[in-house]
Design an enzyme around this catalytic site. Structure first.
Site, short mmCIF file in Angstrom:
data_model
loop_
_atom_site.label_atom_id
_atom_site.label_comp_id
_atom_site.label_asym_id
_atom_site.label_seq_id
_atom_site.Cartn_x
_atom_site.Cartn_y
_atom_site.Cartn_z
N ARG A 174 4.18 -1.84 12.13
CA ARG A 174 3.64 -0.60 12.51
C ARG A 174 2.28 -0.19 13.14
O ARG A 174 2.16 0.31 14.17
CB ARG A 174 3.60 0.16 11.16
CG ARG A 174 3.17 1.65 11.03
CD ARG A 174 3.46 2.27 9.87
NE ARG A 174 2.37 1.49 8.63
CZ ARG A 174 2.48 2.10 7.58
NH1 ARG A 174 3.29 2.74 6.95
NH2 ARG A 174 1.64 1.06 6.52
N ARG A 234 11.87 -7.23 0.58
CA ARG A 234 12.39 -6.54 -0.50
C ARG A 234 13.89 -6.26 -0.18
O ARG A 234 14.20 -5.85 0.99
CB ARG A 234 11.85 -5.03 -0.97
CG ARG A 234 10.39 -5.31 -1.66
CD ARG A 234 10.81 -5.80 -3.02
NE ARG A 234 9.23 -5.58 -3.86
CZ ARG A 234 8.40 -6.57 -4.03
NH1 ARG A 234 8.82 -7.88 -3.15
NH2 ARG A 234 7.45 -6.62 -4.68
N GLU A 263 18.35 -6.00 -7.56
CA GLU A 263 18.02 -7.00 -8.42
C GLU A 263 18.07 -6.72 -9.96
O GLU A 263 17.52 -5.24 -10.24
CB GLU A 263 16.50 -7.59 -8.07
CG GLU A 263 16.51 -8.32 -6.92
CD GLU A 263 15.21 -8.53 -6.38
OE1 GLU A 263 14.31 -8.89 -7.30
OE2 GLU A 263 15.20 -8.78 -5.15
N HIS A 281 14.32 -14.39 -6.19
CA HIS A 281 12.90 -13.66 -5.82
C HIS A 281 11.91 -14.77 -6.32
O HIS A 281 10.96 -14.17 -7.14
CB HIS A 281 12.81 -12.20 -6.62
CG HIS A 281 11.84 -11.46 -6.02
ND1 HIS A 281 12.12 -9.99 -6.05
CD2 HIS A 281 10.74 -11.71 -5.31
CE1 HIS A 281 10.87 -9.54 -5.53
NE2 HIS A 281 10.11 -10.40 -4.93
P1 NAP Z 1 0.84 -6.57 4.26
O1 NAP Z 1 -0.24 -7.47 4.63
O2 NAP Z 1 0.51 -5.13 4.00
O3 NAP Z 1 1.96 -6.57 5.41
C1 NAP Z 1 2.96 -5.68 5.58
C2 NAP Z 1 3.04 -5.49 7.27
O4 NAP Z 1 4.32 -4.54 7.26
C3 NAP Z 1 1.92 -4.64 7.67
O5 NAP Z 1 1.71 -5.23 8.91
C4 NAP Z 1 2.43 -3.11 7.69
O6 NAP Z 1 1.70 -2.33 8.81
C5 NAP Z 1 3.86 -3.51 8.13
N1 NAP Z 1 4.58 -2.06 8.11
C6 NAP Z 1 4.59 -1.34 7.12
N2 NAP Z 1 5.41 -0.33 6.93
C7 NAP Z 1 6.06 -0.64 8.36
C8 NAP Z 1 7.23 -0.06 9.10
N3 NAP Z 1 7.51 1.36 8.70
N4 NAP Z 1 7.63 -0.33 10.03
C9 NAP Z 1 6.79 -1.71 10.67
N5 NAP Z 1 6.03 -2.36 9.94
C10 NAP Z 1 5.57 -1.84 8.67
O7 NAP Z 1 1.70 -7.04 3.07
P2 NAP Z 1 1.90 -8.63 2.82
O8 NAP Z 1 1.16 -9.20 1.72
O9 NAP Z 1 2.22 -9.47 3.84
O10 NAP Z 1 3.40 -8.43 2.00
C11 NAP Z 1 4.51 -7.69 2.56
C12 NAP Z 1 5.64 -7.52 1.49
O11 NAP Z 1 6.26 -8.86 1.23
C13 NAP Z 1 5.20 -6.96 0.08
O12 NAP Z 1 4.91 -5.47 0.24
C14 NAP Z 1 6.17 -7.37 -0.64
O13 NAP Z 1 7.36 -6.28 -0.72
C15 NAP Z 1 6.99 -8.69 -0.13
N6 NAP Z 1 6.46 -9.76 -0.75
C16 NAP Z 1 7.83 -10.53 -1.39
C17 NAP Z 1 7.42 -11.57 -1.80
C18 NAP Z 1 8.66 -12.68 -2.57
O14 NAP Z 1 8.60 -12.92 -3.64
N7 NAP Z 1 9.83 -12.62 -1.91
C19 NAP Z 1 6.19 -12.28 -2.04
C20 NAP Z 1 5.01 -11.33 -1.72
C21 NAP Z 1 5.46 -10.35 -0.92
P3 NAP Z 1 0.42 -1.63 8.80
O15 NAP Z 1 -0.67 -2.58 8.66
O16 NAP Z 1 0.62 -0.34 9.36
O17 NAP Z 1 0.53 -1.39 7.18
C1 GLV Z 2 6.36 -10.40 -4.58
O1 GLV Z 2 7.60 -9.99 -4.63
C2 GLV Z 2 5.52 -9.48 -4.64
O2 GLV Z 2 5.62 -8.50 -4.05
O3 GLV Z 2 4.37 -10.18 -4.77
#
Ligand code: NAP
Ligand code: GLV
Length: 339
Positions: A174, A234, A263, A281
């Site tokens: 984004r 997610r 989930e 997860h």
């Molecule tokens: P982050 O630093 O906020 O990165 C998310 C990225 O996605 C940002 O660059 C954000 O842009 C972008 N984004 C948001 N909405 C968007 C859209 N509509 N279209 C395109 N890009 C978009 O978060 P993170 O720490 O990397 O974590 C990301 C996600 O991973 C978490 O929210 C969580 O759901 C998931 N996660 C999963 C696990 C797991 O166990 N599988 C573990 C950790 C996290 P902006 O800068 O504009 O906000």
């Molecule tokens: C894991 O899914 C997290 O959002 O930290």
């Protein structure tokens, strides 16, 4: 003395820090029972991201000041309802970035090289003897194209790991991050271009209204039939039924999935597919990372209970200078709060 409720098993050291600060701690091994959800007597709630923290629960918790989510994604929490009640929400960013990117790569490599399938066949049928053209021929990773959807903390960590694989990396996000794109040699594209050109697509966006089913029938159809999709974001970011159809029809080579649309339910068709690698997860599930997440959650709770602004505050609108206002239901009691 404040009351802290934790709705998951927790490292004893983390619980001890709360008790040492004089707080009463109740640890439940799972989500709150329906009765407890209807009337939650707690000043702080530490919960896993699998707990649903909705308006109903928040309403039933008149003394609640902070919800500390054990995870970075906060899609399980009704942030608007929390903010309306001036309940602070914290999360655990940064400390889980590298572990989650490692898992993303593990899924990518496992799907590309059919590691789980080969392992299972060996266990079931024994070592088949060496053949030049074995049943588990995989695809190359080195030198191919990786598409990162969501170029935030985890997306960039995925991209950083490409170096040893000499990949071309595309990203779609984004907000543009020119500095990080330049430093990592990543090219920003449209989502459609990324999907058309990538051999591997990894999803690293949060779940929001905008990203729900970001990858649906149309997007899957844009991908190469030889491509591999990895979802560490997610489940609902992908239309799971459309993904099953694409995999069944051979319109996608394989998938590596750590997250699922409903989930803990996993689509039964996915279970039967040898070209899909499934993990429950566990993106951030290393001991060191989970300990850091626990510590961060406790830091946030201790901060709020002592009237300090927590470091990882998700809803800052709920914080400043507005802490002694009457809420819709009862008067807020933020002990020690300076606002
Ligand atoms: P982050 O630093 O906020 O990165 C998310 C990225 O996605 C940002 O660059 C954000 O842009 C972008 N984004 C948001 N909405 C968007 C859209 N509509 N279209 C395109 N890009 C978009 O978060 P993170 O720490 O990397 O974590 C990301 C996600 O991973 C978490 O929210 C969580 O759901 C998931 N996660 C999963 C696990 C797991 O166990 N599988 C573990 C950790 C996290 P902006 O800068 O504009 O906000
Ligand atoms: C894991 O899914 C997290 O959002 O930290």
């Amino acid at each position: 003395m404040a009351k802290v409720v934790i709705t998951t098993s927790m490292f004893p050291e983390a619980v001890e820090r709360l008790r040492a600060a004089g707080h009463a701690v109740a640890v439940h091994d799972g989500p709150l029972a329906p009765d407890a959800r209807r009337s939650l007597a707690a000043d702080a709630l530490i919960c896993p991201l699998s707990d649903r923290v909705d308006a109903e629960l928040l309403e039933a918790a008149p003394t609640l000041r902070v919800v500390a989510n054990l995870g970075v994604g906060v899609d399980n929490i009704d942030l608007a309802a929390a903010t309306a009640r001036r309940i602070l929400v914290t999360n655990t960013p940064d400390v889980l970035t590298e572990a989650t990117a490692d898992l993303g790569w593990a899924l990518l490599l496992a799907a590309a090289r059919r590691i789980v399938e080969a392992d299972q066949d060996l266990r079931r049928h024994g070592f088949p003897g060496w053949t030049f053209i074995p049943p588990h021929l995989g695809v190359d990773v080195y030198g191919r194209t990786l598409g990162v959807v969501g170029f935030g903390r985890i997306g960039q960590a995925m991209a950083r790991r490409d170096k040893g694989f000499a990949m071309e990396v595309l990203c779609f996000s984004r907000t543009r991050r020119p500095e990080a794109e330049g430093a990592l040699g990543v090219r920003h594209t449209s989502l459609d271009e990324l999907l058309r050109e990538s051999d591997f697509v990894v999803l690293c966006v949060p779940l929001t209204r905008e990203t729900h089913h970001l990858i649906g029938e149309r997007e899957l159809a844009l991908m190469k039939s030889t491509a591999i999709l990895v979802n560490i974001a997610r489940g609902p970011v992908v239309d799971e039924r459309a993904l099953v159809r694409a995999l069944n029809a051979g319109r996608l080579r394989a998938a590596g999935l750590d997250v699922f649309e409903e989930e803990p339910r996993v689509h039964p068709d996915l279970i039967g597919m040898p070209n899909v690698v499934l993990t429950p997860h566990i993106g951030s599930a290393t001991e060191a990372t989970r300990r850091k997440m626990a510590e961060l959650a406790v830091d946030g709770v201790l901060d709020v209970l002592a009237g300090r602004r927590p470091k990882h505050l998700v809803n800052p609108e709920a914080w400043p200078g507005k802490r002694n206002r009457k809420r819709g239901h009862g008067v807020e009691s933020c002990g020690g709060g300076t606002g």
